[in-house]
Write a protein that holds these residues in place. Structure first.
Motif, PDB file in Angstrom:
ATOM      1  N   VAL A  40      32.536 -55.880  16.414  1.00 26.86           N
ATOM      2  CA  VAL A  40      31.866 -55.590  15.137  1.00 26.86           C
ATOM      3  C   VAL A  40      32.591 -54.457  14.420  1.00 26.86           C
ATOM      4  CG1 VAL A  40      29.736 -54.783  14.065  1.00 26.86           C
ATOM      5  CG2 VAL A  40      29.625 -56.446  15.937  1.00 26.86           C
ATOM      6  N   SER A  41      32.949 -53.419  15.159  1.00 25.64           N
ATOM      7  CA  SER A  41      33.672 -52.281  14.570  1.00 25.64           C
ATOM      8  C   SER A  41      35.039 -52.713  14.058  1.00 25.64           C
ATOM      9  CB  SER A  41      33.838 -51.173  15.616  1.00 25.64           C
ATOM     10  OG  SER A  41      32.573 -50.738  16.086  1.00 25.64           O
ATOM     11  N   ILE A  42      35.713 -53.565  14.823  1.00 18.36           N
ATOM     12  CA  ILE A  42      37.024 -54.070  14.391  1.00 18.36           C
ATOM     13  C   ILE A  42      36.878 -54.886  13.107  1.00 18.36           C
ATOM     14  CG2 ILE A  42      38.916 -55.633  14.988  1.00 18.36           C
ATOM     15  CD1 ILE A  42      38.461 -54.838  17.928  1.00 18.36           C
ATOM     16  N   SER A  43      35.830 -55.702  13.044  1.00 20.38           N
ATOM     17  CA  SER A  43      35.600 -56.536  11.862  1.00 20.38           C
ATOM     18  C   SER A  43      35.383 -55.679  10.619  1.00 20.38           C
ATOM     19  CB  SER A  43      34.389 -57.446  12.082  1.00 20.38           C
ATOM     20  OG  SER A  43      34.615 -58.344  13.151  1.00 20.38           O
ATOM     21  N   LYS A  44      34.595 -54.624  10.749  1.00 20.68           N
ATOM     22  CA  LYS A  44      34.344 -53.743   9.610  1.00 20.68           C
ATOM     23  C   LYS A  44      35.624 -53.019   9.187  1.00 20.68           C
ATOM     24  CE  LYS A  44      29.419 -52.987  10.494  1.00 20.68           C
ATOM     25  NZ  LYS A  44      28.353 -52.002  10.797  1.00 20.68           N
ATOM     26  N   THR A  45      36.443 -52.651  10.170  1.00 20.45           N
ATOM     27  CA  THR A  45      37.720 -52.017   9.847  1.00 20.45           C
ATOM     28  C   THR A  45      38.631 -52.983   9.103  1.00 20.45           C
ATOM     29  OG1 THR A  45      37.542 -50.631  11.836  1.00 20.45           O
ATOM     30  CG2 THR A  45      39.724 -50.827  10.817  1.00 20.45           C
ATOM     31  N   LEU A  46      38.642 -54.239   9.539  1.00 16.75           N
ATOM     32  CA  LEU A  46      39.464 -55.256   8.870  1.00 16.75           C
ATOM     33  C   LEU A  46      38.981 -55.502   7.442  1.00 16.75           C
ATOM     34  CD1 LEU A  46      39.924 -57.861  11.748  1.00 16.75           C
ATOM     35  CD2 LEU A  46      41.699 -56.438  10.722  1.00 16.75           C
ATOM     36  N   LEU A  47      37.679 -55.481   7.235  1.00 19.37           N
ATOM     37  CA  LEU A  47      37.139 -55.658   5.880  1.00 19.37           C
ATOM     38  C   LEU A  47      37.522 -54.475   4.999  1.00 19.37           C
ATOM     39  CD1 LEU A  47      33.622 -57.172   6.663  1.00 19.37           C
ATOM     40  CD2 LEU A  47      35.440 -58.263   5.339  1.00 19.37           C
ATOM     41  N   ALA A  48      37.482 -53.279   5.564  1.00 18.06           N
ATOM     42  CA  ALA A  48      37.898 -52.094   4.797  1.00 18.06           C
ATOM     43  C   ALA A  48      39.379 -52.195   4.430  1.00 18.06           C
ATOM     44  CB  ALA A  48      37.635 -50.833   5.619  1.00 18.06           C
ATOM     45  N   ALA A  49      40.202 -52.667   5.364  1.00 15.50           N
ATOM     46  CA  ALA A  49      41.626 -52.857   5.073  1.00 15.50           C
ATOM     47  C   ALA A  49      41.827 -53.936   4.021  1.00 15.50           C
ATOM     48  CB  ALA A  49      42.363 -53.225   6.362  1.00 15.50           C
ATOM     49  N   SER A  50      40.960 -54.939   4.039  1.00 13.23           N
ATOM     50  CA  SER A  50      41.052 -56.027   3.050  1.00 13.23           C
ATOM     51  C   SER A  50      40.768 -55.531   1.644  1.00 13.23           C
ATOM     52  CB  SER A  50      40.083 -57.154   3.421  1.00 13.23           C
ATOM     53  OG  SER A  50      40.386 -57.696   4.689  1.00 13.23           O
ATOM     54  N   ILE A  51      39.896 -54.554   1.529  1.00  8.88           N
ATOM     55  CA  ILE A  51      39.619 -53.968   0.203  1.00  8.88           C
ATOM     56  C   ILE A  51      40.894 -53.348  -0.367  1.00  8.88           C
ATOM     57  CG2 ILE A  51      38.318 -52.199  -1.037  1.00  8.88           C
ATOM     58  CD1 ILE A  51      36.063 -52.591   1.021  1.00  8.88           C
ATOM     59  N   ILE A  52      41.624 -52.645   0.489  1.00  4.54           N
ATOM     60  CA  ILE A  52      42.876 -52.012   0.050  1.00  4.54           C
ATOM     61  C   ILE A  52      43.903 -53.079  -0.321  1.00  4.54           C
ATOM     62  CG2 ILE A  52      44.781 -50.516   0.764  1.00  4.54           C
ATOM     63  CD1 ILE A  52      42.778 -49.121   2.651  1.00  4.54           C
ATOM     64  N   LEU A  53      44.040 -54.095   0.530  1.00 10.08           N
ATOM     65  CA  LEU A  53      45.015 -55.155   0.264  1.00 10.08           C
ATOM     66  C   LEU A  53      44.680 -55.922  -1.014  1.00 10.08           C
ATOM     67  CD1 LEU A  53      45.616 -56.624   3.838  1.00 10.08           C
ATOM     68  CD2 LEU A  53      47.308 -55.501   2.390  1.00 10.08           C
ATOM     69  N   SER A  54      43.405 -56.240  -1.209  1.00  6.01           N
ATOM     70  CA  SER A  54      43.015 -57.004  -2.397  1.00  6.01           C
ATOM     71  C   SER A  54      43.193 -56.196  -3.673  1.00  6.01           C
ATOM     72  CB  SER A  54      41.555 -57.470  -2.271  1.00  6.01           C
ATOM     73  OG  SER A  54      40.679 -56.364  -2.141  1.00  6.01           O
ATOM     74  N   SER A  55      43.129 -54.858  -3.555  1.00  6.91           N
ATOM     75  CA  SER A  55      43.332 -54.014  -4.737  1.00  6.91           C
ATOM     76  C   SER A  55      44.770 -54.077  -5.236  1.00  6.91           C
ATOM     77  CB  SER A  55      42.946 -52.564  -4.430  1.00  6.91           C
ATOM     78  OG  SER A  55      43.833 -52.003  -3.482  1.00  6.91           O
ATOM     79  N   LEU A  56      45.688 -54.578  -4.386  1.00  6.62           N
ATOM     80  CA  LEU A  56      47.080 -54.731  -4.821  1.00  6.62           C
ATOM     81  C   LEU A  56      47.218 -55.794  -5.900  1.00  6.62           C
ATOM     82  CD1 LEU A  56      48.923 -54.546  -1.366  1.00  6.62           C
ATOM     83  CD2 LEU A  56      48.683 -52.738  -3.080  1.00  6.62           C
ATOM     84  N   TYR A  57      46.212 -56.671  -6.024  1.00  4.17           N
ATOM     85  CA  TYR A  57      46.214 -57.650  -7.116  1.00  4.17           C
ATOM     86  C   TYR A  57      45.815 -57.002  -8.441  1.00  4.17           C
ATOM     87  CZ  TYR A  57      46.711 -61.596  -3.899  1.00  4.17           C
ATOM     88  OH  TYR A  57      47.196 -62.488  -2.982  1.00  4.17           O
ATOM     89  N   ILE A  58      45.188 -55.829  -8.365  1.00  7.84           N
ATOM     90  CA  ILE A  58      44.745 -55.127  -9.577  1.00  7.84           C
ATOM     91  C   ILE A  58      45.759 -54.072 -10.000  1.00  7.84           C
ATOM     92  CG2 ILE A  58      42.924 -53.694 -10.585  1.00  7.84           C
ATOM     93  CD1 ILE A  58      40.998 -54.957  -8.551  1.00  7.84           C
ATOM     94  N   PHE A  59      46.205 -53.276  -9.008  1.00  7.89           N
ATOM     95  CA  PHE A  59      47.133 -52.178  -9.291  1.00  7.89           C
ATOM     96  C   PHE A  59      48.517 -52.546  -8.763  1.00  7.89           C
ATOM     97  CE2 PHE A  59      42.888 -50.443  -8.386  1.00  7.89           C
ATOM     98  CZ  PHE A  59      42.583 -49.946  -9.651  1.00  7.89           C
ATOM     99  N   ASN A  60      49.515 -52.327  -9.564  1.00  7.41           N
ATOM    100  CA  ASN A  60      50.883 -52.713  -9.224  1.00  7.41           C
ATOM    101  C   ASN A  60      51.566 -51.617  -8.401  1.00  7.41           C
ATOM    102  OD1 ASN A  60      53.374 -53.871  -9.056  1.00  7.41           O
ATOM    103  ND2 ASN A  60      53.874 -53.687 -11.222  1.00  7.41           N
ATOM    104  N   PHE A  61      51.671 -51.896  -7.080  1.00 10.07           N
ATOM    105  CA  PHE A  61      52.366 -50.970  -6.189  1.00 10.07           C
ATOM    106  C   PHE A  61      53.637 -51.610  -5.636  1.00 10.07           C
ATOM    107  CE2 PHE A  61      47.923 -49.440  -5.769  1.00 10.07           C
ATOM    108  CZ  PHE A  61      48.129 -48.134  -6.187  1.00 10.07           C
ATOM    109  N   SER A  62      54.185 -52.574  -6.378  1.00  7.45           N
ATOM    110  CA  SER A  62      55.350 -53.314  -5.884  1.00  7.45           C
ATOM    111  C   SER A  62      56.571 -52.416  -5.686  1.00  7.45           C
ATOM    112  CB  SER A  62      55.699 -54.457  -6.835  1.00  7.45           C
ATOM    113  OG  SER A  62      55.924 -53.967  -8.140  1.00  7.45           O
ATOM    114  N   THR A  63      56.664 -51.357  -6.480  1.00  5.91           N
ATOM    115  CA  THR A  63      57.811 -50.464  -6.332  1.00  5.91           C
ATOM    116  C   THR A  63      57.642 -49.523  -5.136  1.00  5.91           C
ATOM    117  OG1 THR A  63      56.778 -48.932  -7.907  1.00  5.91           O
ATOM    118  CG2 THR A  63      58.371 -50.521  -8.779  1.00  5.91           C
TER     119      THR A  63
END
Length: 267
Positions: A40-63
């Motif tokens: 359960v703790s791992i799942s919540k950590t993965l969801l928190a990481a997913s928030i950061i990853l999905s934000s890459l579609y909003i903010f351009n950090f490609s450089t």
């Protein structure tokens, strides 16, 4: 004008994805889940990481993070798959009747018994009826045989549905690639996978995602692969999963192409 419209649409889809993942994190967990191995703790950590990853579609950090920006779709898809595995492992037995029906019926059929005439021990009571169509039995046989848990078929159905959606959008190159909709091809399958109730539905073992998968596969086979006979076979399988599926037929018949092909194949 169209460029601004497409950019705006991608931004909206990206924010929806982030919002869905945040809701998934806030509402994560069911009462019969256990965290003995930290799943359960791992799942919540993965969801928190997913928030950061999905934000890459909003903010351009490609450089700054070029590798992460390019691989964000595959990472999010892998997380979605892992989350489903962790849900099953952390809740080895759903308390609802649906789970027992889907687990016992394939076992009965493989043992040479009629799933529609046996007694089902559902927690503190017994029932003498299987409430689903025959497709629900046959589609769960591989999962019950290989993993002992019918929810594996639900997880695979959801992941495969997302891949089919991705492939459908990818085949529509004229609409998406040429008009700056590239991110939409990745965002829509991810929105499908991270919708807030997905993990909740999986934990309880409701079979509706398998029906959704069958309908998506029908659309893909009929309109994109042009395998019309196979497509109608899949449609037949879908209709035989749950009783209310029969009400899909009037809506499908509103499409003239489907109506003509259905009549031709019936004749």
């Amino acid at each position: 004008v169209f460029f601004n419209y497409s950019e705006g649409l991608q931004q909206i889809a990206a924010w929806i994805l982030v919002f869905f993942i945040v809701l998934s994190l806030i509402t994560y967990g069911v009462e019969f889940q256990t965290d003995q191995l930290g799943f359960v703790s791992i799942s919540k950590t993965l969801l928190a990481a997913s928030i950061i990853l999905s934000s890459l579609y909003i903010f351009n950090f490609s450089t700054i993070l070029p590798g992460l920006a390019k691989s964000k779709f595959f990472l999010l898809f892998a997380i979605a798959a892992l989350l489903r595995s962790l849900v099953i492992f952390s809740s080895p037995s759903s308390p609802v009747d649906v789970f027992f029906y889907q687990k016992i019926a394939p076992q009965a059929l493989l043992s040479g018994n009629n799933p529609y005439s046996i007694i089902y021990p559902i927690k503190y009571e017994t029932r003498d009826v299987f409430p689903y169509g025959p497709s629900a039995i046959f589609l769960n046989i591989p999962a019950v045989l290989l993993t002992g848990d019918p929810r594996s078929s639900i997880a695979i159905a959801e992941l495969t549905s997302a891949l089919i959606i991705f492939n459908i959008l990818n085949k529509s190159k004229g609409m998406f690639h040429n008009h700056n909709f590239k991110n939409i091809i990745e965002l829509l399958p991810l929105i499908f996978l991270f919708q807030p109730k997905a993990l909740y539905i999986l934990a309880y073992g409701w079979i509706d995602p398998v029906l959704v998968f069958s309908l998506i596969l029908f659309v893909y086979l009929f309109f994109f692969i042009k395998e019309k006979i196979l497509a109608f076979f899949v449609l037949g399988v879908a209709i035989c999963i749950k009783q209310y599926s029969i009400f899909l037929i009037p809506f499908l018949l509103r499409n003239k192409i489907i109506k003509l092909n259905l009549c031709f194949n019936f004749l």
